[in-house]
Motif scaffolding. Structure first.
Motif, PDB file in Angstrom:
ATOM      1  N   ASP A   5       0.997  -1.073  -0.015  1.00  0.00           N
ATOM      2  CA  ASP A   5       0.122  -0.215   0.070  1.00  0.00           C
ATOM      3  C   ASP A   5       0.694   1.302  -0.107  1.00  0.00           C
ATOM      4  O   ASP A   5       1.820   1.363   0.869  1.00  0.00           O
ATOM      5  CB  ASP A   5      -0.984   0.060   1.128  1.00  0.00           C
ATOM      6  CG  ASP A   5      -2.151  -1.005   0.994  1.00  0.00           C
ATOM      7  OD1 ASP A   5      -2.345  -1.668   2.062  1.00  0.00           O
ATOM      8  OD2 ASP A   5      -2.571  -1.083   0.046  1.00  0.00           O
ATOM      9  N   GLN A   6       0.569   2.128  -0.955  1.00  0.00           N
ATOM     10  CA  GLN A   6       1.134   3.443  -0.818  1.00  0.00           C
ATOM     11  C   GLN A   6       0.088   4.385  -1.335  1.00  0.00           C
ATOM     12  O   GLN A   6      -0.807   4.054  -2.026  1.00  0.00           O
ATOM     13  CB  GLN A   6       2.404   3.555  -1.877  1.00  0.00           C
ATOM     14  CG  GLN A   6       2.375   2.974  -3.118  1.00  0.00           C
ATOM     15  CD  GLN A   6       3.509   3.003  -4.110  1.00  0.00           C
ATOM     16  OE1 GLN A   6       3.851   2.146  -4.651  1.00  0.00           O
ATOM     17  NE2 GLN A   6       4.323   4.099  -3.956  1.00  0.00           N
ATOM     18  N   PRO A   7       0.251   5.722  -1.008  1.00  0.00           N
ATOM     19  CA  PRO A   7      -0.988   6.609  -1.309  1.00  0.00           C
ATOM     20  C   PRO A   7      -0.884   6.798  -2.507  1.00  0.00           C
ATOM     21  O   PRO A   7       0.097   6.695  -3.591  1.00  0.00           O
ATOM     22  CB  PRO A   7      -0.468   7.940  -0.532  1.00  0.00           C
ATOM     23  CG  PRO A   7       1.116   7.980  -0.325  1.00  0.00           C
ATOM     24  CD  PRO A   7       1.222   6.363   0.017  1.00  0.00           C
ATOM     25  N   THR A   8      -1.949   7.122  -3.174  1.00  0.00           N
ATOM     26  CA  THR A   8      -2.296   7.283  -4.659  1.00  0.00           C
ATOM     27  C   THR A   8      -1.875   8.655  -5.338  1.00  0.00           C
ATOM     28  O   THR A   8      -1.084   8.497  -6.171  1.00  0.00           O
ATOM     29  CB  THR A   8      -3.757   7.340  -4.971  1.00  0.00           C
ATOM     30  OG1 THR A   8      -4.503   6.118  -4.589  1.00  0.00           O
ATOM     31  CG2 THR A   8      -4.068   7.465  -6.547  1.00  0.00           C
ATOM     32  N   GLU A   9      -1.750   9.699  -4.576  1.00  0.00           N
ATOM     33  CA  GLU A   9      -1.266  11.016  -4.930  1.00  0.00           C
ATOM     34  C   GLU A   9      -0.755  11.906  -3.714  1.00  0.00           C
ATOM     35  O   GLU A   9      -1.396  11.963  -2.844  1.00  0.00           O
ATOM     36  CB  GLU A   9      -2.412  11.666  -5.925  1.00  0.00           C
ATOM     37  CG  GLU A   9      -2.039  12.940  -6.531  1.00  0.00           C
ATOM     38  CD  GLU A   9      -3.070  13.381  -7.679  1.00  0.00           C
ATOM     39  OE1 GLU A   9      -3.442  12.864  -8.426  1.00  0.00           O
ATOM     40  OE2 GLU A   9      -3.613  14.502  -7.268  1.00  0.00           O
ATOM     41  N   CYS A  22       5.205   3.535   2.445  1.00  0.00           N
ATOM     42  CA  CYS A  22       4.841   2.174   1.695  1.00  0.00           C
ATOM     43  C   CYS A  22       4.844   1.082   2.987  1.00  0.00           C
ATOM     44  O   CYS A  22       5.741   1.004   3.677  1.00  0.00           O
ATOM     45  CB  CYS A  22       5.971   1.706   0.723  1.00  0.00           C
ATOM     46  SG  CYS A  22       5.746   0.266   0.133  1.00  0.00           S
ATOM     47  N   SER A  85       5.750   9.446 -10.882  1.00  0.00           N
ATOM     48  CA  SER A  85       5.206   8.450  -9.736  1.00  0.00           C
ATOM     49  C   SER A  85       6.358   7.801  -9.163  1.00  0.00           C
ATOM     50  O   SER A  85       7.263   7.524  -9.829  1.00  0.00           O
ATOM     51  CB  SER A  85       4.517   7.431 -10.653  1.00  0.00           C
ATOM     52  OG  SER A  85       3.139   8.107 -11.259  1.00  0.00           O
ATOM     53  N   ALA A 101       0.856   0.193  -6.462  1.00  0.00           N
ATOM     54  CA  ALA A 101       0.448   0.961  -7.285  1.00  0.00           C
ATOM     55  C   ALA A 101       0.984   2.218  -7.859  1.00  0.00           C
ATOM     56  O   ALA A 101       0.840   2.837  -8.889  1.00  0.00           O
ATOM     57  CB  ALA A 101      -1.208   1.129  -7.227  1.00  0.00           C
ATOM     58  N   THR A 103       2.751   6.025  -6.262  1.00  0.00           N
ATOM     59  CA  THR A 103       2.327   7.545  -5.799  1.00  0.00           C
ATOM     60  C   THR A 103       2.730   8.655  -6.694  1.00  0.00           C
ATOM     61  O   THR A 103       4.068   8.677  -6.983  1.00  0.00           O
ATOM     62  CB  THR A 103       3.048   7.619  -4.292  1.00  0.00           C
ATOM     63  OG1 THR A 103       2.710   6.490  -3.484  1.00  0.00           O
ATOM     64  CG2 THR A 103       2.432   8.906  -4.001  1.00  0.00           C
ATOM     65  N   LYS A 104       1.637   9.222  -7.371  1.00  0.00           N
ATOM     66  CA  LYS A 104       1.801  10.430  -8.301  1.00  0.00           C
ATOM     67  C   LYS A 104       2.265  11.445  -7.302  1.00  0.00           C
ATOM     68  O   LYS A 104       1.208  12.005  -6.271  1.00  0.00           O
ATOM     69  CB  LYS A 104       0.746  10.387  -9.011  1.00  0.00           C
ATOM     70  CG  LYS A 104       0.943  11.645 -10.142  1.00  0.00           C
ATOM     71  CD  LYS A 104      -0.391  11.898 -10.864  1.00  0.00           C
ATOM     72  CE  LYS A 104      -0.093  12.920 -11.931  1.00  0.00           C
ATOM     73  NZ  LYS A 104      -1.454  12.948 -12.795  1.00  0.00           N
TER      74      LYS A 104
ATOM     75  N   LYS B  40      -3.199   3.393 -12.792  1.00  0.00           N
ATOM     76  CA  LYS B  40      -3.720   3.182 -11.358  1.00  0.00           C
ATOM     77  C   LYS B  40      -3.459   1.865 -10.623  1.00  0.00           C
ATOM     78  O   LYS B  40      -4.185   1.596  -9.657  1.00  0.00           O
ATOM     79  CB  LYS B  40      -4.745   4.113 -11.064  1.00  0.00           C
ATOM     80  CG  LYS B  40      -4.730   5.459 -11.358  1.00  0.00           C
ATOM     81  CD  LYS B  40      -6.170   6.193 -10.962  1.00  0.00           C
ATOM     82  CE  LYS B  40      -6.334   7.392 -11.292  1.00  0.00           C
ATOM     83  NZ  LYS B  40      -7.249   8.425 -11.059  1.00  0.00           N
ATOM     84  N   LYS B  41      -2.996   0.991 -11.274  1.00  0.00           N
ATOM     85  CA  LYS B  41      -2.640  -0.392 -10.876  1.00  0.00           C
ATOM     86  C   LYS B  41      -1.327  -0.701 -10.721  1.00  0.00           C
ATOM     87  O   LYS B  41      -0.446  -0.380 -11.319  1.00  0.00           O
ATOM     88  CB  LYS B  41      -3.487  -1.552 -11.888  1.00  0.00           C
ATOM     89  CG  LYS B  41      -4.849  -1.446 -11.996  1.00  0.00           C
ATOM     90  CD  LYS B  41      -5.425  -2.610 -12.890  1.00  0.00           C
ATOM     91  CE  LYS B  41      -6.939  -2.570 -12.620  1.00  0.00           C
ATOM     92  NZ  LYS B  41      -7.507  -3.839 -13.377  1.00  0.00           N
TER      93      LYS B  41
END
Lengths: 109, 115
Positions: A5-9, A22, A85, A101, A103-104, B40-41
């Motif tokens: 798991d890591q933040p999306t943005e 992470c 990213s 996935a 992190t942007k 996003k994957k």
């Protein structure tokens, strides 16, 4: 199961510091990688941690805590070119990479 | 050329077409990989070849068929693809040492669109 798991943005300001976290749960652990990927380009290697602690490499540092299943990437003195990213990946017991996935990171002037 | 190269960079194909993606590494590595990257994957590992032998096939549909004729070249043959197969296909290589920390070097990818 295996999970990273890591933040999306995230958004940060030029010249500032940002920390990208992470967390992971994997079957086996042989180290953790961070990669940078600019839009439309290939991922490129940033760091590798296998022992607990902080690894510093210029403006970028990476930290690992194996007991907590946790890592972070620290970026200092942010520049506009750091907009990209950032991918966290764990090397499992078969030496294959399990990827988050990404992190942007958006850098604003 | 140096590093990892991929051709073509962009590919548009119909569901009934047959095409192939090509990857070449100039790093003297002994392992090569195909990944699928969708928006996003996480990167999805499709195939791994170590010393020219396939060592892992992560339940990839049979419409994707890999080929590794030697340690420097890797192909991904495509046939009767579906629109959901549209993605960025990345090739990577590394030097497998039997220990951890083997950095993977990536090619620029092939952006595939299936109509």
């Amino acid at each position: 199961g295996q999970n990273i798991d890591q933040p999306t943005e995230m958004t940060a300001t030029e010249g500032a510091i940002v920390q990208i976290n992470c967390t992971y749960q994997t079957s086996g652990f042989n180290g953790l990688f961070w990669y940078q990927q600019h839009a439309g380009e290939a991922p490129t290697f940033l760091s590798y941690n296998v022992l607990d602690g902080l690894e510093e490499k210029g403006r970028f540092s990476s930290f690992l805590s194996r007991s907590k299943g946790y890592s972070y990437l620290l970026l200092k003195e942010l520049q506009m070119k750091d907009s990209a990213s950032y991918l966290c990946a764990v090397e499992d017991s078969n030496y294959q990479l399990i990827w988050g996935a990404g992190t942007k990171l958006i850098i604003k002037p | 050329e140096t590093g990892v190269t991929q051709t073509p960079r962009h590919l548009v194909m119909g569901m009934t077409n047959k095409k192939s993606l090509k990857c070449e590494q100039h790093l003297g590595h002994n392992a090569m990989y195909w990944y699928k990257q969708s928006a996003k994957k996480p990167l999805e590992l499709m195939f791994v070849y170590s010393l020219e032998e396939r060592v892992e096939n992560n339940s990839v549909p049979s419409r994707f068929s890999p080929e590794c004729p030697n340690s420097s070249h890797l192909f991904l043959h495509l046939h009767t693809l579906q629109p959901e197969d549209s993605a960025l296909y990345l090739c990577a290589s590394s030097r497998q040492t039997g220990q951890g920390g083997n950095e993977q070097f990536f090619g620029p990818g092939t952006r595939l669109t299936v109509l």
